[in-house]
Scaffold this motif. Structure first.
Motif, short mmCIF file in Angstrom:
data_model
loop_
_atom_site.label_atom_id
_atom_site.label_comp_id
_atom_site.label_asym_id
_atom_site.label_seq_id
_atom_site.Cartn_x
_atom_site.Cartn_y
_atom_site.Cartn_z
N ARG A 249 0.83 -1.21 0.00
CA ARG A 249 0.00 0.00 0.00
C ARG A 249 0.86 1.25 0.00
NH1 ARG A 249 -5.56 -0.98 -0.74
NH2 ARG A 249 -5.74 -3.21 -0.35
N LEU A 250 1.96 1.20 0.75
CA LEU A 250 2.88 2.35 0.80
C LEU A 250 3.51 2.59 -0.57
CD1 LEU A 250 4.91 2.15 4.15
CD2 LEU A 250 3.85 4.18 3.19
N ARG A 251 3.90 1.49 -1.23
CA ARG A 251 4.50 1.59 -2.57
C ARG A 251 3.53 2.24 -3.54
NH1 ARG A 251 7.46 -3.63 -2.95
NH2 ARG A 251 9.49 -3.13 -2.06
N GLU A 252 2.26 1.78 -3.48
CA GLU A 252 1.22 2.35 -4.34
C GLU A 252 1.14 3.85 -4.14
OE1 GLU A 252 -2.79 0.82 -3.74
OE2 GLU A 252 -2.02 -1.21 -4.03
N GLU A 253 1.17 4.24 -2.85
CA GLU A 253 1.03 5.64 -2.50
C GLU A 253 2.22 6.45 -3.02
OE1 GLU A 253 -1.06 7.63 -1.54
OE2 GLU A 253 0.21 9.33 -0.99
N VAL A 254 3.43 5.94 -2.80
CA VAL A 254 4.62 6.64 -3.26
C VAL A 254 4.61 6.70 -4.78
CG1 VAL A 254 7.14 6.59 -3.35
CG2 VAL A 254 5.97 6.09 -1.21
N GLY A 255 4.17 5.62 -5.43
CA GLY A 255 4.07 5.56 -6.88
C GLY A 255 3.13 6.63 -7.43
N ARG A 256 2.03 6.82 -6.75
CA ARG A 256 1.05 7.83 -7.18
C ARG A 256 1.66 9.22 -7.20
NH1 ARG A 256 -3.13 9.77 -5.01
NH2 ARG A 256 -2.59 9.19 -2.89
N HIS A 257 2.66 9.42 -6.31
CA HIS A 257 3.31 10.73 -6.24
C HIS A 257 4.49 10.84 -7.20
CE1 HIS A 257 1.41 12.83 -2.76
NE2 HIS A 257 0.85 11.65 -2.72
N GLY A 258 4.71 9.76 -7.95
CA GLY A 258 5.75 9.78 -8.97
C GLY A 258 7.16 9.91 -8.44
N ARG A 259 7.39 9.38 -7.23
CA ARG A 259 8.74 9.49 -6.69
C ARG A 259 9.54 8.23 -6.90
NH1 ARG A 259 7.81 11.15 -1.00
NH2 ARG A 259 6.28 12.81 -1.13
#
Ligand code: ADP
Ligand code: MG
Length: 259
Positions: A249-259
């Motif tokens: 879930r954290l990866r998804e979230e960081v991915g959404r922010h394009g980092r």
């Protein structure tokens, strides 16, 4: 930005947040650190708050501790509750002995000298430091210093503990031991704990419930109950499975922010 005019139902929980928003700074340089965070922590519940660095975890804890004011929304605690706050650095008074440090809140609470001595001894036994009362903080390991800090926080006799990455600077083995001790103390004293960490394994090891905060602004994006029986082991497959789920879930979230 979210704000709310409804009064939080503090009676139903130990800690209640309703639409809590926090903005730092003014004018062009403002940072929206938290945006509409609502959360109920039940009495006796152990809640872990996880999220990437800078997502507002410390901000949230400081607001609950009353160290800073919300920009919007409301925070309610049970009647008369003054939560204890613990940080990554033990923040002990270096010129006082271990006993002296644990005694500070007892003095502030107006306990007699005899009563203070009794309580200090009892608290040091609780954190397994009975033989270290005369030492000064610099003579102790990092793990021991955090135990002293925990004893000092427990001396407040508060039912609510707020912990901001308290074991973040410790080695894995020391952390493991302190997890066991914190779990025991939490359960014996029926404390309510709001525990911040960016370590998902630590969260899965300790929490009844894990709350995931997004970054910039901090919002609650996901939460899960951890139904693994206690006492738990950080290296058990059940704990690892929960940790893996939180990591995804954290990866998804960081991915959404394009980092
Ligand atoms: P975390 O504890 O999750 O790492 P923080 O709560 O410390 O995050 O910070 C959240 C955001 O608010 C960050 O972008 C940080 O730079 C900003 N921030 C925190 N404290 C202040 C402050 N006193 N003034 C301005 N910005 C701040
Ligand atoms: Mg922080």
């Amino acid at each position: 930005m979210t704000s709310t005019t409804t009064t939080p139902r503090s009676a139903t929980g130990a800690v209640a947040l309703r639409g809590v928003t926090k903005v730092y700074g003014r004018g062009d340089g403002t940072v929206l650190a938290l945006d509409g965070v609502s959360l109920d922590v039940s009495p006796g519940e152990f809640v872990c708050l996880v999220g990437a660095s800078g997502c507002g975890k410390s901000t949230l804890l400081n607001l609950v501790a009353g160290l800073d004011r919300v920009s919007g929304g409301e925070i309610a605690l049970g009647p008369g509750v003054n939560p204890g706050l613990m940080f990554q650095e033990s923040a002990l008074f270096p010129w006082l002995t271990v006993e002296g440090n644990v005694e500070v809140p007892l003095k502030l609470r107006g306990l007699s000298r005899a009563r203070r001595r009794e309580r200090v001894a009892e608290l040091l036994r609780t954190v397994h430091l009975a033989d270290f009362g005369r030492k000064r903080p610099h003579e102790l390991s990092g793990g021991m210093r955090q135990r002293v800090a925990l004893a000092r926080t427990l001396a407040l006799e508060t039912p609510v503990l707020l912990m901001d990455e308290p074991f973040g600077a410790l080695d894995a083995m020391t952390r493991d031991i302190l997890h066991d001790e914190l779990e025991r103390i939490w359960s014996e004293r029926q404390l309510t704990v709001l525990f911040v960490t960016h370590n998902v394994r630590e969260a899965a090891r300790l929490a009844d419930r894990i709350i995931l905060l997004s970054s910039r602004p901090g919002r609650i994006i996901w939460s899960t109950r951890v139904d693994v029986p206690r006492p738990r082991r950080i290296d058990s497959p059940e704990v690892a499975a929960i940790a893996a789920e939180v990591t995804d879930r954290l990866r998804e979230e960081v991915g959404r922010h394009g980092r």
